[in-house]
Scaffold this active site. Structure first.
Site, short mmCIF file in Angstrom:
data_model
loop_
_atom_site.label_atom_id
_atom_site.label_comp_id
_atom_site.label_asym_id
_atom_site.label_seq_id
_atom_site.Cartn_x
_atom_site.Cartn_y
_atom_site.Cartn_z
N HIS A 88 0.74 -1.29 0.14
CA HIS A 88 0.08 0.05 0.33
C HIS A 88 1.01 1.33 0.05
CE1 HIS A 88 -4.48 -0.15 0.91
NE2 HIS A 88 -4.49 1.02 0.13
N GLU A 134 -8.50 -12.84 -22.90
CA GLU A 134 -7.17 -13.24 -22.36
C GLU A 134 -6.88 -14.77 -22.55
OE1 GLU A 134 -7.14 -11.54 -18.42
OE2 GLU A 134 -9.21 -11.82 -18.13
N ASP A 190 -2.35 -12.04 -19.21
CA ASP A 190 -2.98 -13.45 -19.29
C ASP A 190 -2.62 -13.99 -20.62
OD1 ASP A 190 -3.59 -14.38 -16.58
OD2 ASP A 190 -5.23 -12.90 -16.44
N CYS A 235 -5.86 -3.29 -21.81
CA CYS A 235 -5.52 -2.86 -20.52
C CYS A 235 -4.42 -3.68 -19.93
CB CYS A 235 -6.75 -3.16 -19.97
SG CYS A 235 -7.49 -4.72 -19.57
#
Ligand code: PEP
Ligand code: MG
Length: 587
Positions: free
Chosen positions: A198, A440, A464, A511
């Site tokens: 994070h 994918e 992927d 993407c």
């Protein structure tokens, strides 16, 4: 800057946030609270439980005040991370395990809490996915806060430094990073953490150069050492000599100049020299990434990964909680569109409550859309929540790992049910909401023409698609040299997908990470992609090259690239073309 010592040590860590910072090291004690384990008598049990609960309350109050401070200093969109920590604090397992250890094992509250942390860590350690595994850091940060409240230890602010400092710490919490005053703290390095922890995500969002995962930074760096951090390379130089110092000073000036130049492109159209417009959008997992997308001129969100909402908890988020999360993202991005992806777990992305079976071959297992279709009681609330968010701004929905037409038809049937329910309940949503699929899986490429009749857009997930086309596990570092985006099979697949989309009159988007690699832009442009979605930092680099390319030339380049039999040959051809035609765009 006085260079007293010239050790020139180079420490290699993980790049968390790019940029070069040169300053003086300030070791900051963020070490774990020392806990002494003590056996307690039955008479002490109630008091220890009460002490633990009081510390939980105190930690909650502290977090609430940090949240307010962050909202004032950084804006409301950044408080999300603190909300996550507040949720961890309320986690029933945290209380149950700790109280259980006090009562059952008769240990003091501090020791009981440490045991709970250990259990959480064991749980997370078994997770393969880097991003999910690193959520363990969030739990640890929260538990350390509770422990500090228990022993009455206060934490020094990172901004309590003279001049411009580089913070050196064992680990930093997201709240630490959010409260950094950039006029005082110009970068940080930590022993722990990874690219998707994070604090690293926030450092990138706030553009603070940072290197994490150095393991022994706090042991090897002394307070007052001169440090150079090269955040992009994940390198830290300790006490550089004059030559290294000057070299990095030049690199820093060059980097900052480039960034300033890139920012000038922010409001210019993403358009080629021959007038072809491409949409450049951003990928997000956290709402706090949105400000950085805006700074870098994103034209919307092309991939909002919803997995993080489902993670790190015993019970799955219900419709209302999901609606609130999606609504916040849609509102923060409005009027630009947000493309929300339904849950993509299973495989190497694990969620506690979904009863995922132990699979021998998880990448080929019950994951993503297969899992959603198997569990409509989880999927339907997500569809309803996304639909409801579509009433608040422009929303598109897309589905991960679709392998064939039957699957997308099943999804559409469920979506229609969700819409009918909302209509009956009088809850508003966008009747024209567009739906898409991620491409994918090789089967989806081969029948792209059939799939194109079912949806409004395609978005290629190259991470992927490359893994499944080349049978290369994307998480296996021993195979990374075989993970080739320019493999002729990948290029032909991309062409088939774009051609099928355009023949059906729908948009071809990408993407996966390949979309943000600037050197692939001429290929993606020549193939005819309409939209590329990437991380914030890549946006302007890609736009810069796009604005110097012509679609016509890129098409010719692709025609030639498709003629090479190996990835190596495609790559050297592409490098040659870049040097010949686009070299100045890559400085
Ligand atoms: C992809 O596979 O390219 C993709 C964008 O999805 P994820 O990385 O979340 O699997
Ligand atoms: Mg994927």
């Amino acid at each position: 800057m006085v260079l007293a010592k010239t050790d020139n040590w180079v420490l290699q860590g993980t790049s968390a946030s790019p940029g070069i910072a040169i300053g003086v090291a300030r070791i900051t004690d963020r070490s774990r609270v020392a806990v002494v384990e003590r056996e307690i008598t039955p008479a002490e049990v109630a008091a220890e439980v009460a002490r633990f609960k009081a510390a939980l309350e105190a930690a909650k109050e502290e977090l609430q005040s940090v949240k307010q401070q962050i909202a004032e200093q950084r804006g409301a969109e950044h408080v999300y991370v603190i909300d996550t920590h507040l949720l961890i604090l309320q986690d029933s397992m945290l209380t149950r395990e700790t109280v259980g250890a006090i009562e059952g094992e008769r240990v003091n509250a501090e020791a009981a809490l440490r045991r709970t942390l250990q259990k959480f860590k064991e749980f997370f350690a078994g997770i393969e996915d880097d991003y999910l595994r690193e959520r363990s850091g969030d739990v640890e940060t929260v538990i350390e806060r509770v422990l500090r409240c228990m022993v009455g230890q206060r934490q020094q602010s990172l901004n309590d430094v003279e001049g411009k400092a580089i913070i050196v710490a064992h680990d930093l919490s997201p709240a630490d990073v959010l409260l950094i005053d950039k006029s005082k703290v110009i970068g940080f390095v930590t022993d722990l953490g990874g690219k998707t922890s994070h604090s690293a995500i926030l450092a990138r969002a706030l553009e603070i150069p940072a290197v994490v995962g150095l393991e022994r930074a706090t042991g090897e760096i002394d307070d007052g050492d001169v440090l150079i951090i090269d955040g992009g390379a994940g390198v830290v130089v300790v006490n550089p000599d004059q030559e290294v110092f000057r070299d990095y000073l030049k690199r820093k000036q060059h980097y900052e100049y480039q960034e300033r130049e890139l920012l000038k492109l922010r409001d210019l159209p993403a358009e080629t020299t021959d007038g072809c417009r491409i949409l450049l959008k951003g990928n997000v997992e956290f709402p706090e990434e949105i400000p950085s997308l805006k700074v870098h001129g994103a034209e919307g969100i092309g991939l909002y990964r919803t997995e993080m909402l489902f993670f790190n908890r015993e019970e799955l988020p219900g419709e209302e909680e999901q609606f609130a999360a999606y609504a916040a993202v849609v509102k923060a991005m409005a009027p630009q569109p947000v493309t929300i992806r339904t849950l993509d777990v299973g495989g190497d992305k694990f969620v506690a409550d979904l009863n995922l079976a132990d699979e021998l071959n998880p990448a080929l297992g019950l994951r993503a859309i297969r899992l959603s279709l198997r569990q409509p009681e989880t999927f339907k609330p997500q569809l309803r929540a996304i639909l409801r968010a579509s009433a608040l701004g422009k929303v598109r929905i897309f589905f991960p790992m679709v392998s064939g037409v039957a699957e997308i038809r099943a999804v559409k049937a469920l979506l229609e049910e969700a819409k009918a329910e909302l209509r009956r309940e009088g809850l508003p949503f966008d009747e024209g909401v567009e739906i898409g699929i991620m491409i994918e899986i090789p089967s989806a490429v081969i029948i792209a023409d059939l799939l194109a009749r079912e949806v409004d857009f395609f978005s290629v997930g190259t991470n992927d698609l490359i893994q499944y086309s080349l049978a290369i596990d994307r998480t296996n570092e021993h195979l990374s040299h075989l993970y080739e985006p320019l493999h002729p099979a990948v290029l032909r697949s991309l062409k088939m997908v774009v051609d099928a989309a355009h023949a059906a009159g729908i948009d071809a988007c990408m993407c996966g990470e390949m979309a943000g690699e600037a050197e692939y832009l001429p290929i993606l442009l020549g193939l005819g992609f309409d939209e590329l979605s990437m991380n914030a930092i890549s946006l302007l680099r890609v736009k810069k090259i796009l604005r110097r390319c012509s679609r016509h030339e890129a098409e010719k380049l692709v025609a030639r690239a498709l003629g090479f039999p190996t990835a190596t040959e495609v790559e050297s051809f592409l490098k040659g073309e870049i040097v010949a035609h686009y070299a100045e765009s890559f400085d």
